[in-house]
Every structure is written in C-alpha cells, then in structure tokens.
Design an enzyme around this catalytic site. Sequence first.
Site, short mmCIF file in Angstrom:
data_model
loop_
_atom_site.label_atom_id
_atom_site.label_comp_id
_atom_site.label_asym_id
_atom_site.label_seq_id
_atom_site.Cartn_x
_atom_site.Cartn_y
_atom_site.Cartn_z
CB CYS A 88 34.82 40.14 36.00
SG CYS A 88 36.58 39.99 35.86
CG HIS A 163 36.09 44.01 33.04
ND1 HIS A 163 35.58 43.50 34.22
CD2 HIS A 163 35.06 44.63 32.42
CE1 HIS A 163 34.29 43.80 34.28
NE2 HIS A 163 33.95 44.48 33.21
#
Lengths: 335, 117
Positions: A88, A163
């Site tokens: 990510c 994230h």
Amino acid sequence: MADDDGAGNWCLIDSDPRIFTELIKGFGVTGVQVEELWSLEKEEFEKLKPIHGLVFLFKWRPGEETVGSLVQDSRQIYFAKQVINNACATQAVLSVLLNCNHKDVQLGEMLYKFKEFSADFDPTMRGLSLSNMDIIRQVHNSFARQQMFEFENSSNKSEEAFHFVAYVPINGRLYELDGLKDGPIDLGKCGEDWITAVKPILESRMTSYATGEIRFNLMAVVSDHKMKLEADLEKLQSNLSDLEGKLSKLDTKKDTEAYLKLKNEYATVELKMNEANHQLRVEEEKRLRYKIEHAKRDHNYLPMIVQLLKCLAKDGRLVELTEKAEQRQKAVTAA
Amino acid sequence: NILAGLPVEVDLNQMLDEAAVSSLSSNSQLLQQLRPFLPPGSENENTSERLRETLTSPPFQQALSSFSTALQSGQLGSMMDQLGMADALDAAGQGDVTVFARALETAARAGTLQDNT
C-alpha cells in the site's frame, strides 16, 4: 494493509519521508520529493507548495465509514485495486504520481510505459499488473527494514495493520484513492487551492481516533525543492544581468527617475536571490543529513557490538553490566 | 509473582543506561578500539561524541536488541568462532546472557579473545 500471511513477498516499509523520496527516485521519477507534515496549519502547507498529492497513513480498522461517493466510471482517474498486502505504501505514492500532470513532475520511462500499458484496464487488472511489475517490487523491497539475523522460528510479533491512502486533485475535483475500496472516492469540487478542501476531511479523520493515540502520519508529494530553487536562481540571475545592462546604458544625470527605479528593482532581485540561496543551502544541508542517516541505518553494527562486548570483558565489567541488565529486565517484566 | 522464577529475555540495551554510556564514551582506550566500527557520521565530531550518539541511536539499539534475541535463542553458538569468541561457543549455545558474559570474561583473562578483523 498488512496481514501476516505470506505478504506476497512485498516487505513492510517505514513511513519515513526520506524513504519515500528514495522510493520515488528508484521508480525513475524526477522532480518530486516527499515531505512529512507535522500539523494541518496553513503555513505548513504553504511552504511546501506546489503539493501534488497527500499520502495519509493510519491504523486500519474494519468497518470504517466512507465519506464521499464512489466513482463508478473511473477511466479519467488512475485507480488500481490493491491486490497485494504490504504494497500500500508504494501504491499510494503511485496513485499520486500517475494522476499528476504538473510540469515539475517527470514520470520517467518505466512508469510512463506502465501507465500507457494499463490505461484500458479495470482497477483490479491494474492492481494485478502493478503487483506483477518485478522492478516496482524490487525497488519497494530494497527499502526493507534491516534485519541482522534471520531466525528459524523468530516470534513474528504481529504488526498492527497500517494502511496508506492518497488524496489527489484531478480536474478540479478532490479524490481519495484507497486501493482497498472499489473505486476512487469523489470528495467534491475543489479549486486550484485543493488543500483547503482536503483539510477538514483529514481533520475529521484524525479526530475520530482517540486523543493521545498517534496512529497516523501525513506526507506530501511535492516538487523537488532543490530543482525548483536552482531554476528560480537561474531566472533571477538573468533578470539581474538584464538590469545591469539597462543600468549601464543609462545616463544617470539625465534619467535620475528611471535610474532610481532600476536600482530599486535591482535591489529587490538581489534580495530574492539571497533568500533563494539561503533556502538552497538549507535544502542541501537537509540532504546531507538524510545521507548520513541513511548510512547509519544501513551500517552493519555486528562488529561494533562484538568489539564492545570483548572490550567490556577485558575490562572485567561485562558480567556486572549484564547482571544489571537482567535485573532491570526482571523488574520490568514483573511490573 | 509467577514469572519471578522464570528466565526472562534480556535486552542488552538495558545495560547501557546513562551512567554506562557516559563512562564508555569517556574511556579513551575503548574509543580507540571501537572507532573503526562506528557508522559514518559527521566527521567534525570527536569520537567520544560519535560513540555516545551511536550507543543511543535507534539503529544501534535495534541491532543490539536483535543480537540479544539471537544470543538467547542459542543460535549464535556456531558463529562464535567466526567472531573471535571461540571460548564462548558453549555458553552462547545455552542462550543465557550471564553465562555468556562469564565465559567471555574468563576468555579475556586467559587472553584467548581474538581481535575483530
């Protein structure tokens, strides 16, 4: 997002602006750097402009509410689904870069080709082709946290799931690009000054976390300061030469007014040059510091540790010190 | 406390408290012996400052933690020869820091500790 299964051979990387800057360079992109933001104050953003996109890191929680509306037809936007864990960070940075049309930013051959090649793919296919790009993975993985030993059964302390998502302005609208969602999230109209639009969104996201719990980090993808300053200086220098030329042709006795005006302009340009030179020095010092930090991070400390232990043993202090360490550890564990 | 009797995993960073760091970084003999192994740094700082800075820096501390874990897993035994600490081979195999420390001191007194290369 970081799950512990396999991770598809993409390592976790630290959210450090220096690492992100190197990562981008590794992809062959020029003209950009990454800076960390320490607050959402206007001045913080102001001194980084132009800002091409923001990368927001946070602790991932299931079932978080989505603000904004899902874009169904996202062909105008470069959006890729995240199909690989741990990727990510790279994906968020690429989301900013692949949507950037600023003159300062040069994608470089590799990303340019990739963008062209995957232009007609849907988000899932784009994500898959991204994860299959060996070069991108290699660059990403070269920023792994250093490990001195590889253990057979090292207790893999479960990493918390962090994230990264990207915020970018595209054609006058603000979007959130989150590879875990089904498409780009349209956050509404934004003008040239898109930071004003993104600020309240970030604020509400940050306050949704318990106070005192620092579980997020914000980074800005900005134009390469050094390159910009050098270009500015070049322009200022030619301004200065022009003014010098004009001044030399002037009859100071006849055109006093024009002369004073030019002199004034000259002084202003000189002041600007001083300021730019100063900023350039600051930037160069920062880069030198980064370089040293990098060298320290990559240094092999094993010989130093071994030497230290030997020296302490020779001085007859090692047993005493390790016993002390053990006692402290026991106290900590018992507490 | 039920944990009191159990062996705890010792992080060797625990031995480098402020007093220890001060005394190490003001020991000129030690400085000479450690200088070649320090990471590159600002060359205008003196060795004492550089050692102090290194000992308290996150990369060094991570490395030392990692070394501590490796030592206590007993998996470093086979490396001792290579590290010039052949006499500590058995002790390292036991995975106990104090046993290891005693073995090193004994070896030091016997003069069998090899210098780092």
